[in-house]
Write a protein that holds these residues in place. Structure first.
Motif, PDB file in Angstrom:
ATOM      1  N   ASN A   1       5.752  31.850  60.104  1.00 50.58           N
ATOM      2  CA  ASN A   1       5.711  32.871  59.052  1.00 50.58           C
ATOM      3  C   ASN A   1       6.553  34.062  59.475  1.00 50.58           C
ATOM      4  N   PHE A   2       7.354  34.573  58.546  1.00 45.93           N
ATOM      5  CA  PHE A   2       8.199  35.733  58.830  1.00 45.93           C
ATOM      6  C   PHE A   2       7.693  36.946  58.065  1.00 45.93           C
ATOM      7  N   TYR A   3       7.823  38.124  58.702  1.00 47.45           N
ATOM      8  CA  TYR A   3       7.377  39.387  58.124  1.00 47.45           C
ATOM      9  C   TYR A   3       8.476  40.423  58.315  1.00 47.45           C
ATOM     10  N   GLU A   4       8.587  41.325  57.352  1.00 44.54           N
ATOM     11  CA  GLU A   4       9.542  42.430  57.481  1.00 44.54           C
ATOM     12  C   GLU A   4       9.192  43.272  58.705  1.00 44.54           C
ATOM     13  N   LEU A   5      10.210  43.891  59.293  1.00 47.35           N
ATOM     14  CA  LEU A   5       9.966  44.804  60.419  1.00 47.35           C
ATOM     15  C   LEU A   5       8.983  45.887  59.997  1.00 47.35           C
TER      16      LEU A   5
ATOM     17  N   ALA B   1      22.008  39.186  81.464  1.00 44.66           N
ATOM     18  CA  ALA B   1      22.784  40.094  80.598  1.00 44.66           C
ATOM     19  C   ALA B   1      22.594  41.543  81.045  1.00 44.66           C
ATOM     20  N   ILE B   2      23.702  42.244  81.262  1.00 42.68           N
ATOM     21  CA  ILE B   2      23.601  43.648  81.677  1.00 42.68           C
ATOM     22  C   ILE B   2      24.250  44.601  80.673  1.00 42.68           C
ATOM     23  N   LYS B   3      25.112  44.087  79.804  1.00 41.29           N
ATOM     24  CA  LYS B   3      25.696  44.918  78.757  1.00 41.29           C
ATOM     25  C   LYS B   3      25.594  44.135  77.455  1.00 41.29           C
ATOM     26  N   PHE B   4      24.826  44.695  76.502  1.00 44.14           N
ATOM     27  CA  PHE B   4      24.568  43.967  75.267  1.00 44.14           C
ATOM     28  C   PHE B   4      24.107  44.892  74.153  1.00 44.14           C
ATOM     29  N   LYS B   5      24.262  44.403  72.916  1.00 44.09           N
ATOM     30  CA  LYS B   5      23.696  45.050  71.727  1.00 44.09           C
ATOM     31  C   LYS B   5      22.445  44.265  71.375  1.00 44.09           C
ATOM     32  N   LEU B   6      21.427  44.976  70.891  1.00 44.89           N
ATOM     33  CA  LEU B   6      20.162  44.345  70.549  1.00 44.89           C
ATOM     34  C   LEU B   6      19.741  44.823  69.169  1.00 44.89           C
ATOM     35  N   ILE B   7      19.555  43.894  68.238  1.00 46.84           N
ATOM     36  CA  ILE B   7      19.197  44.247  66.857  1.00 46.84           C
ATOM     37  C   ILE B   7      17.881  43.571  66.484  1.00 46.84           C
ATOM     38  N   PRO B   8      16.843  44.351  66.142  1.00 47.81           N
ATOM     39  CA  PRO B   8      15.603  43.727  65.673  1.00 47.81           C
ATOM     40  C   PRO B   8      15.818  43.113  64.288  1.00 47.81           C
ATOM     41  N   ILE B   9      15.332  41.880  64.099  1.00 46.84           N
ATOM     42  CA  ILE B   9      15.529  41.150  62.840  1.00 46.84           C
ATOM     43  C   ILE B   9      14.263  41.172  61.991  1.00 46.84           C
ATOM     44  N   CYS B  10      13.156  40.718  62.578  1.00 47.31           N
ATOM     45  CA  CYS B  10      11.905  40.614  61.838  1.00 47.31           C
ATOM     46  C   CYS B  10      10.769  40.332  62.819  1.00 47.31           C
ATOM     47  N   THR B  11       9.582  40.302  62.286  1.00 43.40           N
ATOM     48  CA  THR B  11       8.414  39.866  63.045  1.00 43.40           C
ATOM     49  C   THR B  11       8.102  38.451  62.579  1.00 43.40           C
ATOM     50  N   TYR B  12       7.588  37.639  63.489  1.00 48.30           N
ATOM     51  CA  TYR B  12       7.191  36.296  63.076  1.00 48.30           C
ATOM     52  C   TYR B  12       5.897  35.912  63.769  1.00 48.30           C
ATOM     53  N   ALA B  13       5.258  34.911  63.200  1.00 46.89           N
ATOM     54  CA  ALA B  13       4.035  34.369  63.788  1.00 46.89           C
ATOM     55  C   ALA B  13       4.038  32.867  63.581  1.00 46.89           C
ATOM     56  N   VAL B  14       3.387  32.185  64.497  1.00 45.22           N
ATOM     57  CA  VAL B  14       3.234  30.745  64.382  1.00 45.22           C
ATOM     58  C   VAL B  14       1.791  30.467  63.983  1.00 45.22           C
ATOM     59  N   GLU B  15       1.657  29.790  62.857  1.00 41.71           N
ATOM     60  CA  GLU B  15       0.330  29.453  62.332  1.00 41.71           C
ATOM     61  C   GLU B  15       0.022  28.003  62.693  1.00 41.71           C
ATOM     62  N   ARG B  16      -1.115  27.791  63.287  1.00 44.65           N
ATOM     63  CA  ARG B  16      -1.533  26.438  63.674  1.00 44.65           C
ATOM     64  C   ARG B  16      -2.695  26.027  62.775  1.00 44.65           C
ATOM     65  N   SER B  17      -2.408  25.212  61.793  1.00 43.97           N
ATOM     66  CA  SER B  17      -3.417  24.887  60.781  1.00 43.97           C
ATOM     67  C   SER B  17      -4.534  23.997  61.305  1.00 43.97           C
ATOM     68  N   GLU B  18      -4.329  23.346  62.452  1.00 43.68           N
ATOM     69  CA  GLU B  18      -5.386  22.480  62.969  1.00 43.68           C
ATOM     70  C   GLU B  18      -6.532  23.268  63.601  1.00 43.68           C
ATOM     71  N   TYR B  19      -6.328  24.560  63.816  1.00 44.63           N
ATOM     72  CA  TYR B  19      -7.369  25.399  64.403  1.00 44.63           C
ATOM     73  C   TYR B  19      -7.947  26.305  63.331  1.00 44.63           C
ATOM     74  N   VAL B  20      -9.189  26.084  62.979  1.00 47.66           N
ATOM     75  CA  VAL B  20      -9.834  26.868  61.929  1.00 47.66           C
ATOM     76  C   VAL B  20      -9.930  28.337  62.316  1.00 47.66           C
ATOM     77  N   ASP B  21     -10.268  28.608  63.559  1.00 52.59           N
ATOM     78  CA  ASP B  21     -10.470  29.985  64.012  1.00 52.59           C
ATOM     79  C   ASP B  21      -9.221  30.589  64.649  1.00 52.59           C
ATOM     80  N   TYR B  22      -8.083  29.954  64.482  1.00 52.19           N
ATOM     81  CA  TYR B  22      -6.864  30.426  65.135  1.00 52.19           C
ATOM     82  C   TYR B  22      -6.403  31.755  64.541  1.00 52.19           C
ATOM     83  N   THR B  23      -6.104  32.700  65.405  1.00 51.93           N
ATOM     84  CA  THR B  23      -5.546  33.979  64.984  1.00 51.93           C
ATOM     85  C   THR B  23      -4.047  33.962  65.286  1.00 51.93           C
ATOM     86  N   GLU B  24      -3.260  34.389  64.318  1.00 53.40           N
ATOM     87  CA  GLU B  24      -1.816  34.419  64.531  1.00 53.40           C
ATOM     88  C   GLU B  24      -1.467  35.328  65.704  1.00 53.40           C
TER      89      GLU B  24
END
Length: 147
Positions: free
Chosen positions: A5-9, A68-91
């Motif tokens: 699942n993807f979420y806006e920053l 890496a010692i010299k780089f640009k870093l750009i935040p894209i989004c937040t994401y979570a992995v949902e595991r449907s086999e676990y009823v009580d699973y928290t993202e």
């Protein structure tokens, strides 16, 4: 069954962001890393340390896993992995970043045994049900801003 699942920053509380994953390019190719205990490839990234800013996590992990010692870093989004086999699973949430590396130094002596450059996503992935979605999301981002 896994679902990414993807979420806006900034739509998920900062204290819920547990890890940073950084899709990284160097000289026009994607950097993938191989952990010392595995024979498969993964996107650089790792867990956030206590009281660490998530952007600092991304910078630290990028250095520790690629050199890496010299780089640009750009935040894209937040994401979570949902595991449907676990009823009580928290993202668990991570922040996805894009990076363009200008300079690589020697690979630090941590958990990564090697890095390799690929034109596209490699076949032998550590997390084949997750990493292709992250790769695709970053490609869409790059295309949307004409990088």
């Amino acid at each position: 069954m896994l679902k990414v699942n993807f979420y806006e920053l900034n739509t998920i509380e900062d204290n819920k962001l547990s890890f940073a994953v950084i899709m990284t390019k160097f000289n026009g190719q994607w950097i993938y890393v191989r952990h010392k205990e595995r024979n498969t490839w993964e996107i650089p990234g790792g867990h956030r340390e206590e009281n660490e800013n998530i952007n600092d996590t991304a910078s630290r992990e990028l250095f520790e896993e690629t050199g890496a010692i010299k780089f640009k870093l750009i935040p894209i989004c937040t994401y979570a992995v949902e595991r449907s086999e676990y009823v009580d699973y928290t993202e668990s949430f991570g922040q996805l970043f894009y990076s363009e590396v200008e300079t690589l130094d020697n690979l630090p002596h941590f958990e990564i045994s090697e890095i390799k450059l690929f034109d596209d996503i490699p076949d032998s992935l550590t997390y084949p049900l997750i990493q292709p979605f992250l790769h695709k999301k970053v490609l869409e981002f790059i295309k949307s801003i004409n990088l």
